[in-house]
Design a protein around this motif. Structure first.
Motif, mmCIF file in Angstrom:
data_model
loop_
_atom_site.group_PDB
_atom_site.id
_atom_site.type_symbol
_atom_site.label_atom_id
_atom_site.label_comp_id
_atom_site.label_asym_id
_atom_site.label_seq_id
_atom_site.Cartn_x
_atom_site.Cartn_y
_atom_site.Cartn_z
ATOM 1 N N GLN A 60 0.830 -1.199 0.000
ATOM 2 C CA GLN A 60 0.000 0.000 0.000
ATOM 3 C C GLN A 60 0.870 1.257 0.000
ATOM 4 O OE1 GLN A 60 -3.474 0.144 -0.035
ATOM 5 N NE2 GLN A 60 -3.438 2.377 -0.097
ATOM 6 N N LEU A 61 1.884 1.280 0.868
ATOM 7 C CA LEU A 61 2.772 2.449 0.949
ATOM 8 C C LEU A 61 3.684 2.538 -0.271
ATOM 9 C CD1 LEU A 61 3.624 2.139 4.738
ATOM 10 C CD2 LEU A 61 2.245 3.931 3.679
ATOM 11 N N ARG A 62 4.144 1.388 -0.750
ATOM 12 C CA ARG A 62 4.994 1.392 -1.951
ATOM 13 C C ARG A 62 4.222 1.933 -3.152
ATOM 14 N NH1 ARG A 62 5.153 -1.577 -6.283
ATOM 15 N NH2 ARG A 62 3.609 -3.006 -5.407
ATOM 16 N N GLY A 65 3.885 5.608 -2.948
ATOM 17 C CA GLY A 65 5.188 6.226 -3.210
ATOM 18 C C GLY A 65 5.532 6.221 -4.692
ATOM 19 N N ALA A 113 9.782 10.385 0.486
ATOM 20 C CA ALA A 113 8.635 9.475 0.573
ATOM 21 C C ALA A 113 9.043 8.136 1.170
ATOM 22 C CB ALA A 113 8.026 9.267 -0.814
ATOM 23 N N GLY A 114 10.236 7.649 0.806
ATOM 24 C CA GLY A 114 10.710 6.375 1.341
ATOM 25 C C GLY A 114 10.946 6.422 2.839
ATOM 26 N N GLY A 117 7.522 6.704 4.529
ATOM 27 C CA GLY A 117 6.841 5.420 4.406
ATOM 28 C C GLY A 117 7.417 4.370 5.325
ATOM 29 N N LEU A 120 6.088 4.977 8.747
ATOM 30 C CA LEU A 120 4.677 4.583 8.791
ATOM 31 C C LEU A 120 4.516 3.070 8.844
ATOM 32 C CD1 LEU A 120 3.030 7.076 6.264
ATOM 33 C CD2 LEU A 120 2.707 6.990 8.748
ATOM 34 N N MET A 121 5.387 2.347 8.144
ATOM 35 C CA MET A 121 5.320 0.887 8.182
ATOM 36 C C MET A 121 5.471 0.363 9.605
ATOM 37 S SD MET A 121 7.372 -0.567 4.853
ATOM 38 C CE MET A 121 7.188 -2.240 5.457
ATOM 39 N N LEU A 152 12.151 0.409 1.285
ATOM 40 C CA LEU A 152 11.254 1.322 0.585
ATOM 41 C C LEU A 152 12.027 2.439 -0.119
ATOM 42 C CD1 LEU A 152 8.236 1.523 0.126
ATOM 43 C CD2 LEU A 152 8.066 2.993 2.138
#
Length: 467
Positions: A60-62, A65, A113-114, A117, A120-121, A152
């Motif tokens: 979802q996050l990837r 991104g 973003a990485g 993310g 957040l993970m 990420l």
């Protein structure tokens, strides 16, 4: 002007030059995640559940991104077209400087973003237990999330360089690197899981470490390949601290709606899966099997969408709106031809198509999956068309409009239709899928209509270009 069939064939061949390697790259990436899933299953049922949960969070996050940097390919394609057009004048050098800055901006955006993310993970890994997930499964998922989180950043770096090479119409190395990464990923999974060659036995977290390692190696391989390409090397700049603030703001403004669109689509399909799950295990199993088939075929649409999107960016940079309009027709015709073949297979031999997912039985799940396969035969036409529509609008730099349209199609039409047909009309899982089809069809029509209107506005404000 050549007749329509001849023009369509010529345009289709030009589109396929870029679309085919991109579609094959997408399919190879599906094989990459499938390998991880198989390895999780070899460890055990709980490992498969925990690893699957971790992959849902990561993907979802990837995906969001990747959306942030997807528009870079369009901007590079447009700048490259201007550089070719203005070669011999000062404009060519200016366009090449613009491409350099776009690459720097995309790498900076990927880094930010990485990092966000990855944090957040970890946070989601601790919070997901409050969403009703089994505590033991969540506890087993956290170590693999910790191992995947650092991956990420190189994953998004790879996507940034990928968009640069595709925008420059030189995507050939992408497929070779992605295919090689499948074998490397399988080998590293085995080594890290079982601790061969003197390494510690990591078990499930070893898959996360393998994923991070493969993303880092893939980025390095693509970067080295670009550095060896005389057409790409002068434009590939890693000096992200030199990024112009205006370029970063422009790429962020274009990328955020794309990230939101990707996130919205993924969320829509996740909610559909939850609705199906309320009808029991057999329904969810049938949905999972047919949805995976749709997802695999969808990668062809992704390749066509990216190729058409970049083509529109180039054509509009040269003021050729007629060619951009033809690209829409060509991409849709190519997608329809492929989907027609797939539909015939689905309808003719459903048992053969579903055999890999079910253990030879003719139980409730298999029977339901055969019904859903008939819906999928039609659904895939609209699924491909809406993805191509999103790409075409990206070629117009209309990323906000594309996001708004998908909100209407997915959430205001598709989800209510699925709920009404599934629960009120008592069609259960079949009704949910008919609602899904309705949402995708609405989205496709609205996206393609918006693209045509956008081109019309450009035509009304610019002098006509030669066809």
């Amino acid at each position: 002007m050549p007749p329509v069939p001849a023009r369509l064939f010529t345009d289709g061949r030009a589109l396929a030059t870029l679309a085919v390697p991109l579609a094959l790259t997408q399919l190879a990436q599906v094989a990459l995640t499938t390998t991880d899933t198989i390895m999780m299953g070899l460890i055990g049922t709980e490992a498969l559940a925990a690893g699957g949960l971790a992959m849902v969070i990561f993907n979802q996050l990837r995906t969001m991104g990747v959306g942030l940097v997807t528009a870079v390919g369009n901007q590079v394609a447009a700048a490259d077209a201007r550089a070719e057009s203005d070669e011999g004048s000062g404009g060519g050098a200016v366009a090449r400087e613009e491409i350099q800055d776009l690459v720097r901006a995309s790498l900076l955006l990927s880094t930010l973003a990485g990092l966000v993310g990855a944090v957040l993970m970890v946070l989601i890994g601790h919070a997901v237990v409050w969403l009703g997930q089994d505590r033991d499964v969540v506890d087993a998922a956290r170590p693999i999330l910790y191992a995947m989180a650092p991956g990420l950043v190189p994953c998004l770096w790879f996507q940034a360089i990928r968009q640069f090479t595709v925008g420059m119409r030189r995507p050939q190395a992408l497929l070779r690197i992605t295919l090689a990464s499948i074998a490397v990923n399988a080998g590293l999974n085995w080594v890290f899981i079982y601790g061969t060659w003197g390494l510690p036995k990591l078990g499930l977290p070893g898959i996360g470490l393998a994923t991070t390692s493969v993303y880092a190696l893939s980025f390095l391989a693509l970067y080295v390949s670009a550095r060896r390409d005389p057409a790409l090397a002068p434009l590939l700049s890693l000096a992200i601290w030199k990024t112009r603030p205006a370029t970063l703001r422009r790429m962020t403004a274009l990328g955020l709606p794309i990230a939101a669109t990707y996130g919205s689509e993924a969320g829509f399909f996740s909610v559909v899966a939850l609705l199906v799950g309320s009808f029991g295990t057999a329904a969810l199993a049938a949905h999972t099997a047919v949805n995976q088939l749709v997802y695999i075929v969808f990668q062809i649409a992704v390749g066509l969408s990216h190729a058409a999107s970049l083509g529109v960016s180039r054509d509009l940079a040269l003021g050729n709106t007629a060619a951009a309009q033809r690209l829409k027709t060509t991409a849709l015709a190519c997608a329809a031809a492929v989907m027609a073949v797939v539909a015939v297979v689905y309808v003719s031999v459903p048992g053969l198509v579903l055999a890999p997912f079910f253990d030879g039985g003719q139980g409730k799940a298999t029977d339901l999956a055969a019904q859903l396969l008939l819906v999928a035969a039609l659904l895939q036409f609209f699924d491909c068309a809406q993805n191509i529509g999103v790409g075409l609008l990206r070629g117009l730099d209309d990323t906000k409009g594309g996001f708004r349209v998908t909100l209407v199609g997915y959430w205001l039409v598709g989800l209510p239709a699925a709920a009404l047909l599934g629960f009120v009309a008592d069609l259960d899982t079949l009704g949910i899928w008919l609602g899904l089809l309705t949402g995708l069809a609405t989205t496709a029509v609205l996206l393609l209509r918006r693209f045509t209107q956008g081109l019309g506005r450009l035509n009304s404000t610019a002098a006509p270009a030669p066809a």
